[in-house]
Design a protein around this motif. Structure first.
Motif, mmCIF file in Angstrom:
data_model
loop_
_atom_site.group_PDB
_atom_site.id
_atom_site.type_symbol
_atom_site.label_atom_id
_atom_site.label_comp_id
_atom_site.label_asym_id
_atom_site.label_seq_id
_atom_site.Cartn_x
_atom_site.Cartn_y
_atom_site.Cartn_z
ATOM 1 N N ILE A 118 0.855 -1.182 0.000
ATOM 2 C CA ILE A 118 0.000 0.000 0.000
ATOM 3 C C ILE A 118 0.892 1.233 0.000
ATOM 4 C CG2 ILE A 118 -1.786 1.290 1.228
ATOM 5 C CD1 ILE A 118 -2.779 -1.339 2.368
ATOM 6 N N THR A 167 1.305 5.339 -0.228
ATOM 7 C CA THR A 167 0.613 6.621 -0.041
ATOM 8 C C THR A 167 1.183 7.701 -0.949
ATOM 9 O OG1 THR A 167 2.095 7.166 1.803
ATOM 10 C CG2 THR A 167 -0.007 6.103 2.349
ATOM 11 N N ASP A 189 2.651 8.076 -5.010
ATOM 12 C CA ASP A 189 2.867 7.430 -6.308
ATOM 13 C C ASP A 189 4.079 8.029 -7.009
ATOM 14 O OD1 ASP A 189 2.366 5.668 -8.357
ATOM 15 O OD2 ASP A 189 0.963 7.000 -9.391
ATOM 16 N N VAL A 239 -1.260 -0.917 -4.281
ATOM 17 C CA VAL A 239 -2.439 -0.089 -4.045
ATOM 18 C C VAL A 239 -1.973 1.320 -3.727
ATOM 19 C CG1 VAL A 239 -4.461 0.300 -2.592
ATOM 20 C CG2 VAL A 239 -3.784 -2.048 -3.194
ATOM 21 N N ASN A 251 -2.967 5.020 -2.543
ATOM 22 C CA ASN A 251 -3.997 5.807 -1.879
ATOM 23 C C ASN A 251 -3.314 6.746 -0.888
ATOM 24 O OD1 ASN A 251 -6.254 6.596 -0.044
ATOM 25 N ND2 ASN A 251 -7.382 5.098 -1.277
ATOM 26 N N PRO A 252 -3.679 8.029 -0.863
ATOM 27 C CA PRO A 252 -3.056 8.968 0.086
ATOM 28 C C PRO A 252 -3.211 8.530 1.536
ATOM 29 C CG PRO A 252 -4.345 10.150 -1.558
ATOM 30 C CD PRO A 252 -4.657 8.695 -1.736
ATOM 31 N N SER A 253 -4.241 7.725 1.810
ATOM 32 C CA SER A 253 -4.474 7.215 3.159
ATOM 33 C C SER A 253 -4.188 5.717 3.198
ATOM 34 C CB SER A 253 -5.921 7.478 3.582
ATOM 35 O OG SER A 253 -6.266 6.697 4.716
ATOM 36 N N ASP A 311 -7.509 3.907 4.096
ATOM 37 C CA ASP A 311 -8.475 3.797 3.004
ATOM 38 C C ASP A 311 -7.985 2.812 1.949
ATOM 39 O OD1 ASP A 311 -10.132 5.593 4.254
ATOM 40 O OD2 ASP A 311 -9.484 7.327 3.066
ATOM 41 N N GLY A 312 -6.672 2.798 1.733
ATOM 42 C CA GLY A 312 -6.106 1.842 0.790
ATOM 43 C C GLY A 312 -6.316 0.409 1.254
ATOM 44 N N GLU A 334 -9.965 -0.503 0.700
ATOM 45 C CA GLU A 334 -10.177 -0.762 -0.729
ATOM 46 C C GLU A 334 -9.740 -2.179 -1.085
ATOM 47 O OE1 GLU A 334 -7.749 0.503 -4.708
ATOM 48 O OE2 GLU A 334 -8.171 2.097 -3.257
#
Length: 261
Positions: A168, A170, A172, A201, A203-205, A208-209, A212
């Protein structure tokens, strides 16, 4: 992971009884010896010993090599000490599931996961063993993750599980992409396993990632290596109810990353 001896601590609660039930079926599948342990905090208790004996009367114990163990001392310390004494390859402990809220693991289980030198498998109260068909292996590209993954593959190959390696991210950025590609390439060279897949994955969080990912895959087992700052510790840092609910209702295997360095 060559699992010959399994230690299962119990405090006779519904939570630990569920873990014991899971452990019996798991030990049968692995042809492993099962040690059922209870820790008495201060002094010897005949009641505790009798409760252990009563649990061992379950007909399913006849299908597995099992032995009761009574220890005196702080539960966390006693479990860690006994795991060395019986040369356990795996610890199986209960967690409270999503009904436990913020404290779904409990202080003793959290202490054991943090300090154990061997893998610790935590079992939700409502869980029952039916094999692990789909496993998530979480990685932060730590040095020992590759060796830990190889050991996991040697184990899961016994029941032909699909193992999905996930990071994961946060951010990219270019460095993250290179790390991911490098780890994936090294893992594929290191291990020849047809049911091995990879995903990053973004995701900034982190939380949340994770949500997901869980909503998409609904795995049978989550695995992560434990270092000073781990996936497991990230899960405990914030009171994210939905995230804890997903993790708490899925068996979680913690590997000691220091072993693989």
């Amino acid at each position: 992971m060559n699992i010959k001896n399994i230690l299962v601590p119990t405090d006779f609660s519904n939570c630990s009884e569920a873990a014991t039930s899971f452990a019996i079926d798991f030990a049968i599948a692995q042809n492993a010896r099962l040690y059922l342990m209870h820790s008495m905090k201060s002094s010897y208790s005949m009641t505790s010993e009798r409760l252990l004996e009563k649990m061992m009367e379950d007909d399913r114990f006849k299908e597995v090599k099992a032995q009761p163990v009574a220890e005196i001392g702080d539960p966390g310390s006693a479990i860690l000490r006994e795991s060395k004494e019986v040369e356990a390859d795996l610890l199986i402990m209960g967690n409270k599931g999503s009904s436990g809220g913020r404290n779904f693991l409990g202080s003793t289980t959290t202490e054991v996961i943090t300090k154990s030198e061997i893998p610790v498998l935590t079992i939700p109260e409502e869980s029952s063993y039916s094999g692990f068909d789909d496993i998530l292996f979480m990685t932060d590209f730590k040095e020992g993750d590759l060796s830990a993954l190889k050991e996991m593959l040697d184990w899961v190959e016994l029941f032909r599980a699909h193992i999905h390696v996930v990071h994961i991210s946060t951010d990219d950025n270019f460095e993250e992409k290179i790390k991911y590609r490098g780890f994936k390439e090294a893992a594929n060279e290191y291990a020849d396993y047809e049911k091995l897949t990879f995903e990053r994955v973004v995701n900034p969080s982190f939380y949340d990632g994770f949500l997901e990912l869980m909503e998409k895959r609904n795995p049978d087992l989550i695995t992560a290596t434990r270092y000073k700052k781990t996936f497991f510790q990230k899960l405990l840092q914030k009171n994210h109810t939905r995230m804890l609910g997903y993790e708490a209702d899925t068996p979680f295997l913690s590997l000691n990353g220091e072993k693989y360095l």
